[in-house]
Write a protein that holds these residues in place. Structure first.
Motif, short mmCIF file in Angstrom:
data_model
loop_
_atom_site.label_atom_id
_atom_site.label_comp_id
_atom_site.label_asym_id
_atom_site.label_seq_id
_atom_site.Cartn_x
_atom_site.Cartn_y
_atom_site.Cartn_z
N GLN A 151 53.50 -76.79 96.08
CA GLN A 151 53.62 -77.66 94.91
C GLN A 151 53.71 -79.13 95.33
O GLN A 151 53.05 -79.99 94.77
CB GLN A 151 54.85 -77.28 94.10
N GLU A 152 54.51 -79.38 96.34
CA GLU A 152 54.66 -80.75 96.84
C GLU A 152 53.32 -81.31 97.34
O GLU A 152 52.90 -82.41 96.99
CB GLU A 152 55.68 -80.76 97.97
N ASN A 207 50.82 -81.82 94.42
CA ASN A 207 51.12 -83.03 93.65
C ASN A 207 50.68 -84.29 94.39
O ASN A 207 50.27 -85.26 93.75
CB ASN A 207 52.60 -83.09 93.30
N SER A 261 46.71 -83.40 92.51
CA SER A 261 46.94 -83.75 91.10
C SER A 261 46.29 -85.06 90.66
O SER A 261 45.97 -85.18 89.48
CB SER A 261 48.44 -83.77 90.79
N ARG A 320 48.38 -82.25 86.97
CA ARG A 320 49.57 -81.49 87.38
C ARG A 320 49.46 -80.02 86.97
O ARG A 320 50.07 -79.17 87.59
CB ARG A 320 50.82 -82.10 86.77
#
Length: 165
Positions: free
Chosen positions: A67-68, A71, A75, A80
């Motif tokens: 996820q980090e 992003n 993203s 997102r």
């Protein structure tokens, strides 16, 4: 020993026939820790076919790392939620595909690893920016994004459904 002759890096040398002070690497030399024998891990393929599995177990920490990294690297273009509505689209650039299209929801996980590594269409390659394990972490997070945006009530465990109803 205090004052030994030496060469500055890449300077001319009369000692060697090719007149280079820096010696070329011996053929077949591999940097320590960089052999990359595991095709599944480093190419996203198994026996030449796009991998449908991950090369290592998926953990909660891996999802958070994915996820980090998503992003940070993905993203801005993909948004997102992975719907292709990132900031660059709002600035007039070409819209990338949504990860929620049936074609990409059904794609093997190795496809995403390969695209992150080598690029595709207008997307540049990220092999030099994102290490292999982080590419797999991003791919795992993409699967979670796809699942989260296409889940049904039947996908929620029975003991937790009442909280949603």
């Amino acid at each position: 020993m205090h004052d030994q002759p030496r060469y500055k890096p890449l300077s001319r040398s009369t000692f060697f026939e090719d007149q280079r002070s820096a010696r070329p690497l011996v053929a077949g030399t591999v940097a320590q820790g960089d052999l990359r024998e595991d095709d599944h891990l480093y190419t996203g393929r198994i026996k030449g076919e796009v991998a449908a599995t991950f090369p290592f177990p998926i953990t909660r920490d891996l999802f958070h790392r994915g996820q980090e990294r998503y992003n940070i690297f993905c993203s801005p273009c993909h948004g997102r939620l992975g719907d292709g509505d990132g900031m660059i689209v709002r600035r007039g650039f070409k819209r990338p595909p949504s990860f929620h299209e049936p074609r990409l929801r059904e794609a093997p996980i190795g496809h995403f690893y390969d695209v992150i590594t080598n690029g595709y269409g207008a997307m540049t390659e990220y092999a030099f920016r994102v290490p292999p394990r982080d590419r797999w972490a991003i791919a795992a997070y993409l699967r979670a994004l796809q699942f989260s945006q296409n889940a049904t009530l039947a996908d929620v465990p029975a003991d937790q459904r009442q909280a949603l109803e």
